[in-house]
Design a protein around this motif. Structure first.
Motif, PDB file in Angstrom:
ATOM      1  N   ILE A  12      41.219  70.344   7.850  1.00 43.00           N
ATOM      2  CA  ILE A  12      42.270  69.315   7.816  1.00 43.00           C
ATOM      3  C   ILE A  12      42.203  68.459   9.072  1.00 43.00           C
ATOM      4  O   ILE A  12      42.244  67.230   9.019  1.00 43.00           O
ATOM      5  CB  ILE A  12      43.664  69.971   7.682  1.00 43.00           C
ATOM      6  CG1 ILE A  12      43.808  70.633   6.306  1.00 43.00           C
ATOM      7  CG2 ILE A  12      44.779  68.940   7.894  1.00 43.00           C
ATOM      8  CD1 ILE A  12      44.990  71.566   6.201  1.00 43.00           C
TER       9      ILE A  12
ATOM     10  N   SER B 134      41.250  66.200  -1.348  1.00 45.93           N
ATOM     11  CA  SER B 134      40.064  66.774  -1.968  1.00 45.93           C
ATOM     12  C   SER B 134      40.406  67.402  -3.316  1.00 45.93           C
ATOM     13  O   SER B 134      41.513  67.915  -3.514  1.00 45.93           O
ATOM     14  CB  SER B 134      39.480  67.843  -1.038  1.00 45.93           C
ATOM     15  OG  SER B 134      38.517  68.600  -1.706  1.00 45.93           O
TER      16      SER B 134
ATOM     17  N   ARG C  14      41.915  75.858  -1.773  1.00 44.89           N
ATOM     18  CA  ARG C  14      42.358  76.125  -0.399  1.00 44.89           C
ATOM     19  C   ARG C  14      43.821  76.540  -0.390  1.00 44.89           C
ATOM     20  O   ARG C  14      44.205  77.473   0.314  1.00 44.89           O
ATOM     21  CB  ARG C  14      42.160  74.891   0.471  1.00 44.89           C
ATOM     22  CG  ARG C  14      40.721  74.561   0.701  1.00 44.89           C
ATOM     23  CD  ARG C  14      40.585  73.319   1.555  1.00 44.89           C
ATOM     24  NE  ARG C  14      39.203  72.916   1.599  1.00 44.89           N
ATOM     25  CZ  ARG C  14      38.798  71.677   1.726  1.00 44.89           C
ATOM     26  NH1 ARG C  14      39.677  70.708   1.834  1.00 44.89           N
ATOM     27  NH2 ARG C  14      37.527  71.392   1.763  1.00 44.89           N
TER      28      ARG C  14
ATOM     29  N   ARG D 250      41.282  71.054  -3.018  1.00 46.13           N
ATOM     30  CA  ARG D 250      42.448  71.436  -2.228  1.00 46.13           C
ATOM     31  C   ARG D 250      43.248  72.552  -2.888  1.00 46.13           C
ATOM     32  O   ARG D 250      43.889  73.341  -2.206  1.00 46.13           O
ATOM     33  CB  ARG D 250      43.331  70.232  -1.936  1.00 46.13           C
ATOM     34  CG  ARG D 250      44.178  69.784  -3.093  1.00 46.13           C
ATOM     35  CD  ARG D 250      45.093  68.662  -2.638  1.00 46.13           C
ATOM     36  NE  ARG D 250      46.052  68.386  -3.677  1.00 46.13           N
ATOM     37  CZ  ARG D 250      46.304  67.201  -4.151  1.00 46.13           C
ATOM     38  NH1 ARG D 250      45.662  66.158  -3.678  1.00 46.13           N
ATOM     39  NH2 ARG D 250      47.197  67.035  -5.089  1.00 46.13           N
ATOM     40  N   TRP D 251      43.205  72.664  -4.206  1.00 41.02           N
ATOM     41  CA  TRP D 251      43.987  73.709  -4.886  1.00 41.02           C
ATOM     42  C   TRP D 251      43.390  75.087  -4.626  1.00 41.02           C
ATOM     43  O   TRP D 251      44.129  76.073  -4.532  1.00 41.02           O
ATOM     44  CB  TRP D 251      44.105  73.408  -6.378  1.00 41.02           C
ATOM     45  CG  TRP D 251      44.837  72.108  -6.565  1.00 41.02           C
ATOM     46  CD1 TRP D 251      44.313  70.932  -7.001  1.00 41.02           C
ATOM     47  CD2 TRP D 251      46.204  71.846  -6.232  1.00 41.02           C
ATOM     48  NE1 TRP D 251      45.275  69.940  -6.971  1.00 41.02           N
ATOM     49  CE2 TRP D 251      46.450  70.484  -6.505  1.00 41.02           C
ATOM     50  CE3 TRP D 251      47.242  72.620  -5.714  1.00 41.02           C
ATOM     51  CZ2 TRP D 251      47.700  69.896  -6.297  1.00 41.02           C
ATOM     52  CZ3 TRP D 251      48.481  72.027  -5.518  1.00 41.02           C
ATOM     53  CH2 TRP D 251      48.691  70.686  -5.795  1.00 41.02           C
TER      54      TRP D 251
ATOM     55  N   VAL E 109      47.973  71.096   2.946  1.00 40.57           N
ATOM     56  CA  VAL E 109      46.941  70.938   1.922  1.00 40.57           C
ATOM     57  C   VAL E 109      47.547  70.360   0.641  1.00 40.57           C
ATOM     58  O   VAL E 109      46.990  69.447   0.031  1.00 40.57           O
ATOM     59  CB  VAL E 109      46.251  72.288   1.629  1.00 40.57           C
ATOM     60  CG1 VAL E 109      45.419  72.228   0.365  1.00 40.57           C
ATOM     61  CG2 VAL E 109      45.378  72.694   2.800  1.00 40.57           C
TER      62      VAL E 109
ATOM     63  N   GLY F 177      46.527  66.757   1.266  1.00 45.07           N
ATOM     64  CA  GLY F 177      45.126  66.931   0.898  1.00 45.07           C
ATOM     65  C   GLY F 177      44.700  65.936  -0.162  1.00 45.07           C
ATOM     66  O   GLY F 177      45.472  65.575  -1.044  1.00 45.07           O
TER      67      GLY F 177
ATOM     68  N   VAL G  79      40.643  76.399   7.107  1.00 54.93           N
ATOM     69  CA  VAL G  79      41.324  75.323   6.374  1.00 54.93           C
ATOM     70  C   VAL G  79      41.968  74.342   7.345  1.00 54.93           C
ATOM     71  O   VAL G  79      41.876  73.123   7.157  1.00 54.93           O
ATOM     72  CB  VAL G  79      42.352  75.905   5.379  1.00 54.93           C
ATOM     73  CG1 VAL G  79      43.226  74.815   4.797  1.00 54.93           C
ATOM     74  CG2 VAL G  79      41.637  76.656   4.263  1.00 54.93           C
TER      75      VAL G  79
END
Length: 195
Positions: A132, A75, A81, A78-79, A69, A73, A128
């Motif tokens: 991904i 997105s 997640r 993402r932080w 992530v 990642g 998650v």
């Protein structure tokens, strides 16, 4: 006969294919999450704890997903997640810091964190990883289907916990021993069924 077919206009079936694809993706996620969550929930019910190999498996998967992530990642979310995937690592770190003491409040906090890791980190990690591996899960699967996924996994987790807590009603001590597990407290001795 439908108006589109009667007029010779071709029927667009792409929506049906997209819906079927989204259903398949949601189905794979449900099965994967349920397969991952049942054993930790069962052991929590049967033994009142979850085993070290489960904890370390959760930690390894969550840590691997954390790095995926963070480094791959794209997105903006993402932080969030990544933070969710740190829960098993925080639990392990807390165990190094907090010394076991039955009367200590910090020990209780660590125990509660451990239970949350056992029950919540497994489906979160699978979720998650699914996002991904299948970005379409977030894009193509409707919010209603996502709620169904969460509901089914929660049902299986609670049912597994209850099965573990009531294992003496349908399992014997010998079945646990034969499978390589220790006998949980209150298991039914094999001699009950030997008559």
């Amino acid at each position: 006969m439908s108006e589109a077919r009667a007029s010779g206009t071709p029927v667009d079936k792409s929506h049906d294919r997209d819906d079927a694809k989204a259903a398949r993706i949601a189905g794979v996620i449900v099965v994967g999450m349920c397969a991952a969550v049942w054993w930790p929930a069962f052991t929590l019910g049967a033994w009142g704890d979850f085993f070290f190999d489960q904890l370390l498996t959760i930690w390894a998967a969550a840590t691997g997903a954390f790095f995926v992530v963070v480094f791959f990642g794209r997105s903006r979310r993402r932080w969030w997640r990544a933070a969710a995937l740190l829960a098993p690592s925080l639990y392990l770190a807390a165990n190094f810091v907090v010394q076991p003491d039955a009367s200590d409040v910090a020990t209780l906090v660590v125990a509660v964190l451990g239970a949350l890791v056992a029950v919540l980190a497994v489906p979160t990690t699978v979720w998650v990883l699914a996002r991904i591996i299948w970005p379409e899960f977030g894009e193509e699967v409707s919010p209603r289907r996502r709620l169904v996924v969460i509901g089914v996994v929660a049902f299986v987790a609670v049912a597994s916990f209850l099965l573990g807590a009531n294992q003496a009603r349908f399992m014997t001590c010998g079945e646990f021993t034969l499978s390589g597990n220790s006998e949980p407290p209150g298991c039914t001795p094999d001699s009950v069924y030997d008559d």
